[in-house]
Each structure stands twice: as C-alpha cells, then as structure tokens.
Design an enzyme around this catalytic site. Structure first.
Site, mmCIF file in Angstrom:
data_model
loop_
_atom_site.group_PDB
_atom_site.id
_atom_site.type_symbol
_atom_site.label_atom_id
_atom_site.label_comp_id
_atom_site.label_asym_id
_atom_site.label_seq_id
_atom_site.Cartn_x
_atom_site.Cartn_y
_atom_site.Cartn_z
ATOM 1 N NE ARG A 51 -39.487 -67.346 23.587
ATOM 2 C CZ ARG A 51 -39.561 -66.377 24.517
ATOM 3 N NH1 ARG A 51 -38.882 -66.478 25.606
ATOM 4 N NH2 ARG A 51 -40.326 -65.317 24.304
ATOM 5 C CB THR A 52 -38.138 -67.264 16.773
ATOM 6 O OG1 THR A 52 -39.205 -67.822 17.522
ATOM 7 C CG2 THR A 52 -38.027 -67.976 15.433
ATOM 8 C CE LYS A 80 -36.681 -45.210 3.755
ATOM 9 N NZ LYS A 80 -35.401 -45.486 3.084
ATOM 10 N NE ARG A 101 -41.988 -64.753 14.779
ATOM 11 C CZ ARG A 101 -41.872 -65.110 16.054
ATOM 12 N NH1 ARG A 101 -42.023 -64.204 16.999
ATOM 13 N NH2 ARG A 101 -41.622 -66.354 16.387
ATOM 14 C CG HIS A 129 -43.414 -70.698 15.090
ATOM 15 N ND1 HIS A 129 -42.119 -70.657 14.608
ATOM 16 C CD2 HIS A 129 -43.397 -69.974 16.249
ATOM 17 C CE1 HIS A 129 -41.362 -69.955 15.429
ATOM 18 N NE2 HIS A 129 -42.112 -69.519 16.434
HETATM 19 N N1 CP Z 1 -41.762 -69.181 20.722
HETATM 20 C C1 CP Z 1 -41.545 -68.027 20.062
HETATM 21 O O1 CP Z 1 -41.808 -67.937 18.849
HETATM 22 O O2 CP Z 1 -41.022 -67.038 20.819
HETATM 23 P P1 CP Z 1 -40.615 -65.601 20.299
HETATM 24 O O3 CP Z 1 -41.912 -64.922 19.848
HETATM 25 O O4 CP Z 1 -39.962 -64.915 21.429
HETATM 26 O O5 CP Z 1 -39.720 -65.777 19.102
#
Ligand code: CP
Length: 305
Positions: A51-52, A80, A101, A129
């Site tokens: 999603r993110t 590496k 991320r 998040h």
């Molecule tokens: N909610 C969320 O962060 O989903 P993903 O890990 O799929 O990005």
C-alpha cells in the site's frame, strides 16, 4: 530555504495536520492535477510494502511527477555494502524528494539530517509511520465527522506496531480517550503511556478483546509484526491472539468503524468485510489522496487549489 521533511507525525502541528486533511479532500474530489510536472520522486523501500509504496507512486503519477527507486533493497547497492549515508546523498542528487521505508528506528531522521532534499518517512522500524497516521486521521474524520472527543480502541501488537504509536501522538490534538487491548507480551510501551499521562489523555489497558469495544467509535486493529520478533517461538505464541468476527459486532455503536493499516493476516475474519462497520479497504484508498497532499506539501509548501 528550510528543507521540509516528514519524519515523525510530531513534525506537523495541529494546524498543519488539518491543512493536509483539507488538501486530501480536494484531491479526493479531483485526483488528477499536474502540479508535479517536471519533479522526480525517489521511493527507497528497504522493507516490503504494498500500500504505502504503490499509493505514493500512484499519487506522484496522478500529479504528473516521475518515480525512480527500488522496492527491494536486494537489487540496490546496499547489498554490496553501501551505507545509508551514501545512498541518500546520491539519490538526493537525482530526485526532488525521497520516500523511504527502513527497518531501523531513527533511519528516516538520520536521512533527513544528511539529505539535500526532503525525506518522507514511509515507516522506520517500530517507531513511526506518519503518512499512515495522516490517512488514519482522514479516515476517522470522514467516517465520524469529527476528530474530537472520540473513544479509540487500539488492538493487537501495540509493542511493535508503529502505526499505533504515531496515531496516539496525532490524536493528542483532539481530546481522545484510548483503550489499549494487547497480550502482556505486546503491551503498549511505557514511553507512549507516559506521553498519554503528560498530555492528560485517559487510557485503559485490557488483555481480552471480546466485550471491550462496545463503547468505541474506532476499533483500530493491528497485525502481529512477525518481522520485529527476535524470538520466533514468542511470535508463534501470540500470532493468533485475537481474531475479530462479525458476531462480535452485535452490541457495538452504530457508527463504529473498524480500521486496520493492512496487511491483515488472521486478526480480522473475512465475514467482517461484509459489515458496514468494516472500513479498512476504504482507509487504504484514502491513502492515495492523503499521500498526494503530503507530497504536494513537502515539495511545494504552497496552496495549490
Ligand atoms: N499499511 C502499510 O504500511 O501497508 P504496506 O506495508 O503494504 O505498505
């Protein structure tokens, strides 16, 4: 000029949070606007995501920008031995902003301190998040008509679940009360309970799910975060601790909404999907509009409507 990153939800004050939510509503009404023409955004995902990453990339595409990056760090030069420092310096010389991320708590803050362009934290370990939190707020506002004075039950992995940590901090602007429902092994960490106490936010703790959310406005369920466990035997012990079933919704408030950042594993039975109280797929869709608003604010910081 100050580089405006989004690393923690506390980087935005109440006014700025509401500004993002307003902007997201504008994007929901009209998602296709070419306001990022000529901009390049990098998405660096050192951990898996559906999603993110895809909603950030869709947001940029719908705004006319372009995307570079990787969805699997095993295809990047980090395998590496390249440091995060060098990766950020270099990608920052290619792109106008970086969505990242990373499994390490604090990685996004570190990146923001060395990056020549804004960093948007798409999740750093069990820490924060913030873009998820903004879409959670947008979903709460859309379904409840207000963010003020709500009873919110947070359920599941409250120890490692970064979305609940960010959400507590964001909701502190809106006079909430919380019920934390988790097994002892996954209880809300002390730092967030201290945060509640310092901000006069009432909270209770429970270990049972059944019967503990009939008075809630929002039931926010989280997955047990397998990837954060050092001891997989402990994960096996708690992985199926709660499963929400449709029959458990019988006595809940008419306007209750069930949120989940997704992905779900076993914590919400599929029969709940039929309930009008289930809102997690719409919540994920809301992420597109909110991320359009975030990218616009970070890159331009000007009203665009
Ligand atoms: N909610 C969320 O962060 O989903 P993903 O890990 O799929 O990005």
């Amino acid at each position: 000029m100050k580089i405006r990153s989004l690393v923690s939800i506390t980087d935005y004050n109440k006014e700025e949070i509401l500004e993002i939510l307003n902007l997201a509503a504008d994007f929901e009404a009209n998602p296709n606007r070419k306001t990022l023409d000529g901009k390049v955004i990098a998405t660096l995902f050192f951990e898996p995501s559906t999603r993110t990453r895809l909603s950030f990339e869709t947001a940029v595409n719908r705004l006319g920008g372009r995307i570079i990056g990787f969805s699997d760090s095993m295809t990047s030069s980090s395998v590496k031995g390249e440091t995060l420092h060098d990766t950020i310096k270099m990608v920052g010389s290619y792109a106008d902003a970086i969505v990242m991320r990373h499994p390490l708590e604090g990685a996004a803050r570190y990146a923001s301190e060395i990056s020549p362009v804004p960093i948007i934290n798409a999740g750093d370990g069990a820490n924060q998040h913030p873009s998820q939190t903004l879409l959670d707020l947008y979903s709460i506002l859309k379904t409840q008509g207000t963010l003020e004075n709500l009873k919110i039950c947070l359920v599941g992995d409250l120890k490692y679940g970064r979305t609940v940590h960010s959400l507590i901090m964001a909701m502190s602007h809106f006079n909430p009360s919380f019920r934390f429902i988790a097994p002892d092994e996954l209880k809300m960490p002390d730092e967030y309970k201290d945060f509640c106490r310092k901000n006069n936010i009432p909270y209770e703790e429970r270990t049972e799910l059944a019967g503990n959310f009939d008075d809630a406005d929002i039931l926010y369920i989280t997955r047990v975060q397998k990837e954060r466990f050092l001891d997989l035997i402990e994960f096996e012990r708690v992985k199926n601790v709660y499963t929400l079933k449709k029959s458990m919704l019988e006595h809940t408030k008419p306007n209750l909404k069930i949120l989940h950042p997704l992905p779900r594993v076993n914590e919400i039975a599929q029969d709940v999907d039929e309930s009008p109280k289930a809102y997690y797929f719409q919540q994920a869709q809301n992420g597109l509009y909110v991320r359009q608003a975030i990218v616009s604010k970070v890159l331009m910081n000007v009203p665009i409507f």
